[in-house]
Design a protein around this motif. Structure first.
Motif, PDB file in Angstrom:
ATOM      1  N   TYR A 164      86.564  51.332 -69.619  1.00 22.33           N
ATOM      2  CA  TYR A 164      86.553  50.394 -70.749  1.00 22.33           C
ATOM      3  C   TYR A 164      85.912  51.117 -71.918  1.00 22.33           C
ATOM      4  CZ  TYR A 164      85.581  46.153 -73.507  1.00 22.33           C
ATOM      5  OH  TYR A 164      85.521  45.204 -74.488  1.00 22.33           O
ATOM      6  N   PRO A 165      86.671  51.543 -72.957  1.00 17.08           N
ATOM      7  CA  PRO A 165      88.045  51.186 -73.245  1.00 17.08           C
ATOM      8  C   PRO A 165      89.002  51.520 -72.085  1.00 17.08           C
ATOM      9  CG  PRO A 165      87.079  52.354 -75.098  1.00 17.08           C
ATOM     10  CD  PRO A 165      86.131  52.493 -73.962  1.00 17.08           C
ATOM     11  N   HIS A 166      90.007  50.658 -71.896  1.00 14.24           N
ATOM     12  CA  HIS A 166      90.944  50.836 -70.800  1.00 14.24           C
ATOM     13  C   HIS A 166      91.929  51.954 -71.119  1.00 14.24           C
ATOM     14  CE1 HIS A 166      89.120  47.193 -69.602  1.00 14.24           C
ATOM     15  NE2 HIS A 166      89.908  46.350 -70.233  1.00 14.24           N
ATOM     16  N   ILE A 167      91.782  53.057 -70.425  1.00 12.63           N
ATOM     17  CA  ILE A 167      92.708  54.173 -70.622  1.00 12.63           C
ATOM     18  C   ILE A 167      93.318  54.632 -69.299  1.00 12.63           C
ATOM     19  CG2 ILE A 167      91.582  54.990 -72.734  1.00 12.63           C
ATOM     20  CD1 ILE A 167      90.185  57.138 -71.058  1.00 12.63           C
ATOM     21  N   LYS A 196      81.153  37.653 -55.226  1.00 13.88           N
ATOM     22  CA  LYS A 196      80.937  37.080 -56.557  1.00 13.88           C
ATOM     23  C   LYS A 196      79.450  36.989 -56.852  1.00 13.88           C
ATOM     24  CE  LYS A 196      81.856  34.775 -60.364  1.00 13.88           C
ATOM     25  NZ  LYS A 196      80.447  34.888 -60.867  1.00 13.88           N
ATOM     26  N   LEU A 197      79.068  37.463 -58.063  1.00 15.04           N
ATOM     27  CA  LEU A 197      77.677  37.394 -58.508  1.00 15.04           C
ATOM     28  C   LEU A 197      77.465  36.145 -59.363  1.00 15.04           C
ATOM     29  CD1 LEU A 197      78.505  40.662 -58.528  1.00 15.04           C
ATOM     30  CD2 LEU A 197      76.152  40.843 -59.296  1.00 15.04           C
ATOM     31  N   PRO A 198      76.248  35.586 -59.389  1.00  9.20           N
ATOM     32  CA  PRO A 198      75.961  34.422 -60.230  1.00  9.20           C
ATOM     33  C   PRO A 198      75.610  34.837 -61.654  1.00  9.20           C
ATOM     34  CG  PRO A 198      74.041  34.935 -58.925  1.00  9.20           C
ATOM     35  CD  PRO A 198      75.109  35.915 -58.508  1.00  9.20           C
ATOM     36  N   MET A 199      76.554  35.494 -62.315  1.00 13.72           N
ATOM     37  CA  MET A 199      76.386  36.003 -63.670  1.00 13.72           C
ATOM     38  C   MET A 199      77.621  35.636 -64.480  1.00 13.72           C
ATOM     39  SD  MET A 199      75.057  39.857 -62.636  1.00 13.72           S
ATOM     40  CE  MET A 199      74.820  40.434 -64.324  1.00 13.72           C
ATOM     41  N   LEU A 200      77.448  35.475 -65.791  1.00  9.42           N
ATOM     42  CA  LEU A 200      78.584  35.265 -66.685  1.00  9.42           C
ATOM     43  C   LEU A 200      79.238  36.576 -67.083  1.00  9.42           C
ATOM     44  CD1 LEU A 200      77.694  32.465 -69.283  1.00  9.42           C
ATOM     45  CD2 LEU A 200      79.668  32.551 -67.749  1.00  9.42           C
ATOM     46  N   ASP A 201      78.462  37.652 -67.126  1.00  9.55           N
ATOM     47  CA  ASP A 201      78.972  38.922 -67.627  1.00  9.55           C
ATOM     48  C   ASP A 201      78.102  40.042 -67.082  1.00  9.55           C
ATOM     49  OD1 ASP A 201      80.481  40.727 -69.050  1.00  9.55           O
ATOM     50  OD2 ASP A 201      79.778  40.120 -71.030  1.00  9.55           O
ATOM     51  N   GLU A 202      78.698  41.196 -66.902  1.00 13.20           N
ATOM     52  CA  GLU A 202      77.921  42.398 -66.610  1.00 13.20           C
ATOM     53  C   GLU A 202      77.190  42.807 -67.881  1.00 13.20           C
ATOM     54  OE1 GLU A 202      76.839  46.482 -66.466  1.00 13.20           O
ATOM     55  OE2 GLU A 202      78.589  45.851 -67.640  1.00 13.20           O
ATOM     56  N   ALA A 203      76.018  43.392 -67.761  1.00 10.95           N
ATOM     57  CA  ALA A 203      75.131  43.607 -68.915  1.00 10.95           C
ATOM     58  C   ALA A 203      75.811  44.316 -70.076  1.00 10.95           C
ATOM     59  CB  ALA A 203      73.892  44.386 -68.479  1.00 10.95           C
ATOM     60  N   ASN A 204      76.707  45.260 -69.787  1.00 11.70           N
ATOM     61  CA  ASN A 204      77.373  46.013 -70.837  1.00 11.70           C
ATOM     62  C   ASN A 204      78.855  45.686 -70.940  1.00 11.70           C
ATOM     63  OD1 ASN A 204      75.285  47.873 -72.030  1.00 11.70           O
ATOM     64  ND2 ASN A 204      74.997  48.284 -69.847  1.00 11.70           N
ATOM     65  N   GLY A 205      79.218  44.512 -70.425  1.00 16.45           N
ATOM     66  CA  GLY A 205      80.597  44.062 -70.550  1.00 16.45           C
ATOM     67  C   GLY A 205      81.594  44.975 -69.877  1.00 16.45           C
ATOM     68  N   GLY A 206      81.138  45.790 -68.924  1.00 15.57           N
ATOM     69  CA  GLY A 206      82.032  46.695 -68.217  1.00 15.57           C
ATOM     70  C   GLY A 206      82.238  48.038 -68.883  1.00 15.57           C
ATOM     71  N   ARG A 207      81.454  48.378 -69.908  1.00 13.85           N
ATOM     72  CA  ARG A 207      81.629  49.660 -70.593  1.00 13.85           C
ATOM     73  C   ARG A 207      81.500  50.827 -69.626  1.00 13.85           C
ATOM     74  NH1 ARG A 207      78.268  50.115 -76.123  1.00 13.85           N
ATOM     75  NH2 ARG A 207      79.216  52.199 -75.966  1.00 13.85           N
ATOM     76  N   ASP A 209      81.429  53.947 -70.754  1.00 17.17           N
ATOM     77  CA  ASP A 209      80.941  55.083 -71.523  1.00 17.17           C
ATOM     78  C   ASP A 209      79.425  55.085 -71.664  1.00 17.17           C
ATOM     79  OD1 ASP A 209      80.968  52.794 -73.102  1.00 17.17           O
ATOM     80  OD2 ASP A 209      81.430  53.863 -74.960  1.00 17.17           O
ATOM     81  N   VAL A 210      78.740  54.168 -70.980  1.00 17.12           N
ATOM     82  CA  VAL A 210      77.283  54.097 -71.067  1.00 17.12           C
ATOM     83  C   VAL A 210      76.696  53.878 -69.680  1.00 17.12           C
ATOM     84  CG1 VAL A 210      77.263  53.202 -73.434  1.00 17.12           C
ATOM     85  CG2 VAL A 210      77.278  51.589 -71.510  1.00 17.12           C
ATOM     86  N   MET A 214      78.564  53.014 -66.187  1.00 12.61           N
ATOM     87  CA  MET A 214      79.496  54.068 -65.793  1.00 12.61           C
ATOM     88  C   MET A 214      79.212  54.567 -64.388  1.00 12.61           C
ATOM     89  SD  MET A 214      78.416  57.651 -67.650  1.00 12.61           S
ATOM     90  CE  MET A 214      78.669  57.120 -69.334  1.00 12.61           C
ATOM     91  N   GLU A 215      77.948  54.504 -63.968  1.00 16.97           N
ATOM     92  CA  GLU A 215      77.612  54.969 -62.619  1.00 16.97           C
ATOM     93  C   GLU A 215      78.178  54.049 -61.554  1.00 16.97           C
ATOM     94  OE1 GLU A 215      75.723  55.525 -58.894  1.00 16.97           O
ATOM     95  OE2 GLU A 215      75.281  53.768 -60.157  1.00 16.97           O
TER      96      GLU A 215
END
Length: 509
Positions: A164-167, A196-207, A209-210, A214-215
Motif C-alpha cells: 500500500y500503495p497497491h502495486i 478478527k481483531l477488535p480494531m477499526l483500523d491498523e495503526a498505519n492504515g496498512g502502509r 512503506d513504513v 511493513m514488517e
C-alpha cells in the motif's frame, strides 16, 4: 493436465458514510466488460486478471472469463447493480458447471450493497451453492478488506495485497492462481482461517512503506514458506464502512492434507494479530489541520527540487469520500501561491458549467462543497481562467498503481485561480498517477505546491518527484478522527472508539 477455470473481477470499496448510491453507470465509467472484451482491456494492465492469465497461459489452461467490473470507491452499490453483476458471474458458473475445475475471483473485500453488508461473501456463497463444496475457489482481496466468516468459509485460498500503495495486483493474482493449481491437481486441499481483531483500523492504515507495518507483510511472506501454509494475508480493514465485521484481520490459507498445518495456521494468525494490536498507537502520519498546513507552506524551504505535496487525506475519493471538500483548497488560495495545483476536485456541475465556455475564457462559478458542506467546507465562488477542457477526461496511467490502465474522469476542466490550477472532474477518482494531471496540461514536477485528494496511493508516483510530502485532515468524511462519525453496526468494544485494557480476545473462524 489441462484445466478449465472460471475467472471474474468484481472490485469496489464502499463507504457507508457516503449518502449516495453506486449504480451500473459508475461501473461503466471504469471497466464493465465480459469475456474477451474484458481480457483485451485488462490483459496488460496492473490488474489481478493479468496475474490469473499469466499462470493460466503458462500452464495451458482454458479460461472462461465472466466479467471485469470495477468502480472507484464510493457509496454502497444499488441492489439492482449488485444483482446484475453477481448474476453474470453465477450464470457463467451454471453454464460451465461440470466442465470447470476451479474458480478465481478478483474482489475488493469491502464492498457494500443495498441489502448486503457483505456482498462478496454473498457472491461466494451463491457460487458454492451452484458448484458444490469441493470445487476449489480462490479469491484475491485488497488489504483494506473487511473480511467476514462467509468469505473465509467459501474460499479455499485467499490472497490479499501486501503493498500500500497497491502495486502488487498482478503478483497477488498470480499467487492465487499458483495455489489453485495445487488444489485442482489434488496435491493440496485448501481451507482459510480468519482471525478478527477488535480494531477499526491498523495503526498505519496498512502502509507497506513504513515500520512497523511493513514488517508484518515481510513476516507474512516468510510464514508462507512453512509446510502446509498456502497464503498469509494481513488486512488493515476499512473503517469507512459501518458494518459488524469492519476492521483488521489476518487470513491464513492452509493445506488440510499437511499434518499440523491447521494448528500452525492459527499460531501464525495469532502472532501477527498480537503484533498489530501492540502497535495500535504507532501511527507515522502527522495529520495537520488546514491552518497548520497553511503555516507549513509559508515556512517551507525545499532542500531538493520538486513540489511540496499535500495529501488531502480526509477527502480521499479512494476511501469513499465525496472528493469535493474545499477547506484545503481555500487555505491554499488564501496564500497567494504561484505555480500551484490542486485536484482532482469532483464536481460534475462545475465541470459542465466550464464546458459551456472556451479555453482562455474568464469565468465565475461555485466550485466544490456541494455534497455535504458539513464535512470539508462550503462551495467556493471563484473567478479564474479556463486553461484546459476535455470532453471525456481520458488518460492512460503510466505509474506503479494504474500503469497501462485507461482511466476516465468524464468532462474535465482546469481552472486557474490566481496562481493555482484546479483540476475539476466529473467522475470519481483519487490522485495516484502523474498522467491524471499531465494529460490536462498540468506538469506536477514543475509545481511549487501540489494538493492531492488521496491518502496513500499518490505516494507511488508523486513521492519520487516531491520535495516533501505532508498530510492534511480537512475534516471531510474520511477523516482519521473516527469519532466525527456515528457507528451503529460495528462490533463493540472496538479500538479506538472504546477503551480496551490488556490483550483482547481475537476471534477465530
Amino acid at each position: 493436465m489441462s484445466f478449465h477455470i472460471l475467472t471474474a473481477e468484481l472490485i469496489q470499496e464502499c463507504s457507508t458514510f457516503n449518502t449516495g448510491r453506486t449504480g451500473l453507470d459508475e461501473y461503466r465509467v471504469e471497466i464493465l466488460a465480459t469475456g474477451t472484451e474484458a481480457i483485451a482491456q485488462r490483459r496488460e494492465g496492473r490488474a489481478e486478471l493479468k496475474g490469473f492469465l499469466d499462470v493460466a497461459e503458462a500452464e495451458g489452461w482454458q479460461v472462461t472469463h465472466a466479467l471485469s467490473a470495477t468502480a472507484t470507491p464510493g457509496p454502497i452499490v444499488t441492489a439492482e447493480a449488485f444483482e446484475h453483476l453477481a448474476g453474470i458471474i453465477t450464470d457463467a458458473a451454471r453454464a460451465q458447471k461440470g466442465r470447470i475445475h476451479g474458480v478465481l475471483l478478483g474482489l475488493h473485500g469491502a464492498m457494500g450493497a443495498e441489502g448486503f453488508d457483505d456482498p462478496e461473501g454473498e457472491l461466494i456463497t451463491r457460487l458454492r451453492a451452484i458448484l458444490g463444496p469441493d470445487l476449489p475457489i480462490g479469491i484475491t482481496l485488497d488489504l483494506h478488506t473487511n473480511t467476514t466468516p462467509e468469505m473465509a468459509a467459501g474460499a479455499n485460498v485467499a490472497v490479499s495485497y501486501k503493498t500500500y500503495p497497491h502495486i502488487d495486483h498482478v503478483e497477488t493474482g498470480a499467487q492465487a492462481a499458483r495455489v489453485l493449481k495445487r488444489l485442482m491437481e489434488g496435491s493440496a486441499k485448501g481451507r482459510t482461517l480468519r482471525l478478527k481483531l477488535p480494531m477499526l483500523d491498523e495503526a498505519n492504515g496498512g502502509r507497506s512503506d513504513v515500520m512497523p507495518t511493513m514488517e508484518f507483510y515481510d513476516r507474512a511472506r516468510r510464514y508462507e514458506t512453512q509446510p502446509g501454509i498456502l497464503a498469509v494475508s494481513v488486512n488493515a480493514g476499512f473503517a469507512d464502512a459501518d458494518i459488524l465485521e469492519a476492521g483488521p484481520s489476518v487470513l491464513v490459507s492452509y493445506d488440510e492434507l499437511t499434518a499440523g498445518a491447521a494448528a500452525r495456521a492459527e499460531e501464525i494468525a495469532r502472532d501477527l494479530a498480537q503484533s498489530i494490536w501492540e502497535a495500535r498507537d504507532s501511527c507515522v502520519n502527522r495529520f495537520l489541520s488546514v491552518p497548520e498546513t497553511a503555516d507549513y507552506i509559508r515556512a517551507f524551504k525545499p532542500t531538493r527540487p520538486g513540489p511540496l505535496v499535500i495529501a488531502d487525506f480526509a477527502d480521499n475519493p479512494g476511501a469513499g469520500a465525496y472528493g469535493d471538500a474545499t477547506n484545503l483548497l481555500a487555505g491554499m488560495l488564501d496564500l497567494g501561491l504561484e505555480n500551484a495545483a490542486f485536484g482532482p476536485m469532483i464536481d460534475p456541475e462545475a465541470a459542465a458549467t466550464l464546458h459551456q465556455s472556451q479555453e482562455g475564457d474568464t469565468v465565475t462559478l461555485a466550485v466544490g462543497g456541494k455534497s455535504d458542506p458539513r464535512f470539508g467546507g462550503d462551495p467556493l465562488v471563484l473567478t479564474g481562467e479556463i486553461r484546459h477542457l476535455s470532453a471525456e477526461g481520458l488518460l492512460v496511467g503510466d505509474g506503479p498503481v494504474i500503469g497501462g490502465i485507461t482511466f476516465r474522469f468524464g468532462k474535465t476542466a482546469v481552472l486557474r485561480v490566481n496562481g493555482v490550477d484546479i483540476l475539476i472532474v466529473t467522475e470519481r477518482g483519487q490522485a495516484y498517477d502523474l498522467q491524471q494531471f499531465k494529460a490536462f496540461g498540468i506538469i506536477p514536477e514543475q509545481c511549487s505546491v501540489l494538493g492531492l485528494k488521496s491518502q496513500q496511493h499518490f505516494r507511488a508516483a508523486f513521492e519520487p518527484i516531491a520535495a516533501e510530502v505532508i498530510v492534511c485532515d480537512c475534516g471531510a468524511i474520511a477523516s482519521p478522527d473516527y469519532k466525527i462519525r456515528t457507528y451503529t453496526k460495528v462490533r463493540r468494544p472496538i479500538w479506538p472508539l472504546d477503551e480496551i485494557s490488556g490483550t483482547p480476545e481475537f476471534r477465530v473462524s
